[in-house]
Design an enzyme around this catalytic site. Structure first.
Site, PDB file in Angstrom:
ATOM      1  N   GLU A  93       0.852  -1.190   0.000  1.00 50.41           N
ATOM      2  CA  GLU A  93       0.000   0.000   0.000  1.00 50.41           C
ATOM      3  C   GLU A  93       0.886   1.238   0.000  1.00 50.41           C
ATOM      4  OE1 GLU A  93      -2.150   1.024   3.647  1.00 50.41           O
ATOM      5  OE2 GLU A  93      -1.567  -0.926   4.442  1.00 50.41           O
TER       6      GLU A  93
ATOM      7  N   CYS B 211      -3.515  -3.546   4.504  1.00 51.75           N
ATOM      8  CA  CYS B 211      -2.574  -4.563   5.001  1.00 51.75           C
ATOM      9  C   CYS B 211      -2.955  -5.976   4.599  1.00 51.75           C
ATOM     10  CB  CYS B 211      -2.487  -4.492   6.518  1.00 51.75           C
ATOM     11  SG  CYS B 211      -1.908  -2.908   7.117  1.00 51.75           S
TER      12      CYS B 211
ATOM     13  N   HIS C 222      -2.626 -10.011  12.211  1.00 58.01           N
ATOM     14  CA  HIS C 222      -2.026  -8.798  11.664  1.00 58.01           C
ATOM     15  C   HIS C 222      -1.566  -7.951  12.855  1.00 58.01           C
ATOM     16  CE1 HIS C 222      -1.209  -5.076   9.797  1.00 58.01           C
ATOM     17  NE2 HIS C 222      -2.280  -4.467  10.264  1.00 58.01           N
TER      18      HIS C 222
HETATM   19  P1  HMG Z   1      -3.241   6.156  21.745  1.00 55.86           P
HETATM   20  O1  HMG Z   1      -4.123   7.316  21.855  1.00 55.86           O
HETATM   21  O2  HMG Z   1      -1.820   6.400  21.458  1.00 55.86           O
HETATM   22  O3  HMG Z   1      -3.173   5.288  23.008  1.00 55.86           O
HETATM   23  O4  HMG Z   1      -3.850   5.288  20.611  1.00 55.86           O
HETATM   24  P2  HMG Z   1      -4.171   5.037  24.262  1.00 55.86           P
HETATM   25  O5  HMG Z   1      -4.298   6.247  25.050  1.00 55.86           O
HETATM   26  O6  HMG Z   1      -5.419   4.330  23.813  1.00 55.86           O
HETATM   27  O7  HMG Z   1      -3.232   4.032  25.015  1.00 55.86           O
HETATM   28  C1  HMG Z   1      -2.853   2.836  24.408  1.00 55.86           C
HETATM   29  C2  HMG Z   1      -2.698   1.822  25.522  1.00 55.86           C
HETATM   30  O8  HMG Z   1      -1.582   2.216  26.329  1.00 55.86           O
HETATM   31  C3  HMG Z   1      -3.898   1.719  26.452  1.00 55.86           C
HETATM   32  O9  HMG Z   1      -4.037   0.364  26.805  1.00 55.86           O
HETATM   33  C4  HMG Z   1      -3.457   2.515  27.672  1.00 55.86           C
HETATM   34  O10 HMG Z   1      -4.093   2.123  28.875  1.00 55.86           O
HETATM   35  C5  HMG Z   1      -1.978   2.183  27.700  1.00 55.86           C
HETATM   36  P3  HMG Z   1      -5.373  -0.430  26.384  1.00 55.86           P
HETATM   37  O11 HMG Z   1      -6.510   0.290  26.980  1.00 55.86           O
HETATM   38  O12 HMG Z   1      -5.406  -0.350  24.873  1.00 55.86           O
HETATM   39  O13 HMG Z   1      -5.146  -1.804  26.897  1.00 55.86           O
HETATM   40  N1  HMG Z   1      -1.150   3.145  28.423  1.00 55.86           N
HETATM   41  C6  HMG Z   1      -0.140   2.792  29.222  1.00 55.86           C
HETATM   42  N2  HMG Z   1       0.361   1.582  29.565  1.00 55.86           N
HETATM   43  C7  HMG Z   1       1.430   1.552  30.411  1.00 55.86           C
HETATM   44  N3  HMG Z   1       1.986   2.670  30.940  1.00 55.86           N
HETATM   45  C8  HMG Z   1       1.507   3.893  30.637  1.00 55.86           C
HETATM   46  C9  HMG Z   1       0.396   3.984  29.721  1.00 55.86           C
HETATM   47  N4  HMG Z   1      -0.309   5.024  29.219  1.00 55.86           N
HETATM   48  C10 HMG Z   1      -1.257   4.489  28.412  1.00 55.86           C
HETATM   49  N5  HMG Z   1       2.070   4.997  31.159  1.00 55.86           N
HETATM   50  C11 HMG Z   1      -4.029   3.729  18.893  1.00 55.86           C
HETATM   51  C12 HMG Z   1      -3.701   3.914  20.361  1.00 55.86           C
HETATM   52  C13 HMG Z   1      -4.143   2.274  18.542  1.00 55.86           C
HETATM   53  C14 HMG Z   1      -5.362   4.402  18.610  1.00 55.86           C
HETATM   54  C15 HMG Z   1      -2.894   4.398  18.075  1.00 55.86           C
HETATM   55  O14 HMG Z   1      -1.702   3.666  18.220  1.00 55.86           O
HETATM   56  C16 HMG Z   1      -3.199   4.532  16.598  1.00 55.86           C
HETATM   57  O15 HMG Z   1      -3.941   5.423  16.191  1.00 55.86           O
HETATM   58  N6  HMG Z   1      -2.576   3.664  15.745  1.00 55.86           N
HETATM   59  C17 HMG Z   1      -2.745   3.713  14.277  1.00 55.86           C
HETATM   60  C18 HMG Z   1      -3.958   2.913  13.830  1.00 55.86           C
HETATM   61  C19 HMG Z   1      -3.814   1.449  14.142  1.00 55.86           C
HETATM   62  O16 HMG Z   1      -2.723   0.919  14.255  1.00 55.86           O
HETATM   63  N7  HMG Z   1      -4.950   0.725  14.233  1.00 55.86           N
HETATM   64  C20 HMG Z   1      -4.922  -0.712  14.485  1.00 55.86           C
HETATM   65  C21 HMG Z   1      -6.128  -1.436  13.897  1.00 55.86           C
HETATM   66  S1  HMG Z   1      -6.352  -1.085  12.160  1.00 55.86           S
HETATM   67  C22 HMG Z   1      -5.066  -1.977  11.401  1.00 55.86           C
HETATM   68  O17 HMG Z   1      -4.445  -2.794  12.014  1.00 55.86           O
HETATM   69  C23 HMG Z   1      -4.774  -1.672   9.960  1.00 55.86           C
HETATM   70  C24 HMG Z   1      -3.515  -0.870   9.731  1.00 55.86           C
HETATM   71  O18 HMG Z   1      -2.378  -1.695   9.869  1.00 55.86           O
HETATM   72  C25 HMG Z   1      -3.576  -0.209   8.353  1.00 55.86           C
HETATM   73  C26 HMG Z   1      -3.859  -1.085   7.139  1.00 55.86           C
HETATM   74  O19 HMG Z   1      -4.646  -2.006   7.131  1.00 55.86           O
HETATM   75  O20 HMG Z   1      -3.305  -0.720   6.077  1.00 55.86           O
HETATM   76  C27 HMG Z   1      -3.355   0.267  10.728  1.00 55.86           C
END
Ligand code: HMG
Length: 383
Positions: free
Chosen positions: A80, A112, A234
């Site tokens: 992609e 992906c 994935h």
């Molecule tokens: P975010 O806002 O960075 O993180 O977004 P958050 O605030 O939700 O925190 C993440 C986790 O860290 C949480 O745990 C927190 O509690 C924890 P969870 O509730 O998830 O179990 N946390 C901590 N842990 C330990 N110590 C601390 C601490 N603070 C917080 N101090 C988000 C997370 C996934 C939204 C972000 O990484 C993102 O936007 N990623 C990009 C999109 C993505 O990867 N999506 C995945 C599904 S879609 C997919 O896989 C397809 C893709 O590969 C593309 C394609 O297909 O081409 C993306």
């Protein structure tokens, strides 16, 4: 009839990386958010003279050196991070690897997911023509906007998979479960270098697609949950793999078993998201790092591409599989890398493709040496 499957598997990732602690320090975030909350350690970063083509050729080189080029008559290139709207990246790789001119070369896209479509097409083709081998390559650069929630999940890498009627590593099962829904969880319009996405919603679409694809796999006569020793999901970031593992267990009324998934996440933590290649990097990780002998075991794979399509299918690991892997090369590739600091990361992030004067840096044999008249010039440094 021979069951088609995976004869060889190899990956490549660029030499440079930024540690997520650097990002955490810069943004004033607790580093544990990335190491535990997201489950990632490093972001692999291509230099300006590396791209999906050079990474793909590097990933496939050990396979071609081992099996020769004679039987390969198809290259399916999943990405992609396309570099051209018309010409398939597979054609550049075909030349760099010295493949036969009597070969078809195609590029496939669905976020992906597309490497899985390529794998299934390859398996069907090989079932019809058992003397032929298909090179499936997944190669991507995951780049998100600076300061966005996706920034910590960037990465880059390529996986090459040789599909043939000599499945020395694993047979590909005939059943699979499919699921497609039109949703806007992650997309990248043609004019953008980075994707648009709804991070939190995307994780929910992913988990929903997992359960729906699993249900379809079951309805199609797939194996029971208990028949699986390992799962590969994935991996946009390794915690997502852990969440998928527990979600699938719950959907089957089971308690999650971390051993089902943890060995598959070791390499991905070091590389970051490499989109189409991520699931297959997880597969290489479990095959090369699991302490259990996986001979005869079933591995369940879930492929997800935003937008969205998901597929669940299975592999059966073959006797002697470990002799056909490249664990030493892969481990030294990951160990012998150069860490760069935050400023170096920002410079590389902004750097576009090589035009002129960029320092030679590609870690492997293949380089993008320039772009002249909008034509990309790739060289084999050993030619
Ligand atoms: P975010 O806002 O960075 O993180 O977004 P958050 O605030 O939700 O925190 C993440 C986790 O860290 C949480 O745990 C927190 O509690 C924890 P969870 O509730 O998830 O179990 N946390 C901590 N842990 C330990 N110590 C601390 C601490 N603070 C917080 N101090 C988000 C997370 C996934 C939204 C972000 O990484 C993102 O936007 N990623 C990009 C999109 C993505 O990867 N999506 C995945 C599904 S879609 C997919 O896989 C397809 C893709 O590969 C593309 C394609 O297909 O081409 C993306």
């Amino acid at each position: 009839m021979t069951t088609p499957g995976i004869e060889a598997l190899s990956f490549f990732t660029p030499r440079r990386y930024v540690h997520l602690n650097e990002l955490a320090t810069h943004h004033g975030i607790d580093p544990a958010k990335f190491s535990r909350g997201i489950g990632q350690e490093k972001i692999a970063l291509p230099n300006a003279d590396e791209d999906i083509v050079t990474m793909a050729a590097e990933a496939a080189l050990p396979i071609v050196e081992r099996v020769g080029v004679e039987s390969i008559d198809t290259v399916l290139f999943a990405t992609e991070t396309g570099i051209d709207q018309s010409k398939a990246a597979a054609i550049y790789v075909h030349r760099l690897l010295g493949l036969s001119p009597n070969c078809r070369c195609v590029e496939l896209k669905q976020a992906c997911y597309s490497a899985t479509a390529a794998l299934q097409m390859a398996a069907s083709y090989v079932a019809r023509k058992p003397s032929r081998k298909v090179l499936v390559i997944a190669s991507d650069v995951a780049r998100y906007d600076l300061g966005s929630s996706g920034e910590a999940t960037q990465g880059a890498g390529a996986v090459a998979i040789l599909v043939s009627s000599e499945p020395k590593i694993a047979e590909i099962g005939t059943e699979s479960g499919l699921y497609t829904e039109d949703c806007m969880d992650f997309w990248r319009p043609n004019h953008r270098r980075t994707p648009l996405f709804d991070g939190k919603a995307s994780t929910l679409r992913y988990l929903n697609a997992l359960v729906e694809a699993w249900k379809d796999y079951q309805a199609n006569g797939g194996l029971d949950y208990d028949a699986f020793s390992r799962f590969c999901f994935h991996v946009p970031f390794s915690r997502m793999g852990e969440k998928a593992n527990s979600h699938l267990a719950k959907a089957n009324g089971q308690k999650q078993n971390p051993d089902h998934v943890l060995p598959s996440l070791i390499y991905n933590r070091q590389v970051g998201n490499c989109y189409s290649a991520s699931l297959y990097l997880a597969l290489i990780s479990v095959l090369e790092n699991d302490e259990t002998d996986l001979t005869g075991k079933n591995i369940g794979l879930f492929s997800y591409g935003s937008g969205a399509t998901g597929e669940f299918f299975d592999l059966r690991v073959q006797p002697g599989y470990a002799e056909h892997l490249f664990p030493e090369q892969h481990q030294s590739l990951l160990q012998d890398r150069d860490a760069i600091d935050y400023d170096g990361y920002i410079t590389l992030w902004h750097e576009k493709d090589l035009t002129q004067g960029t320092q030679e840096c590609a870690s492997g044999r293949f380089r993008l040496t320039g772009i002249e008249d909008d034509k990309r010039i790739y060289v084999d440094q050993q030619a």
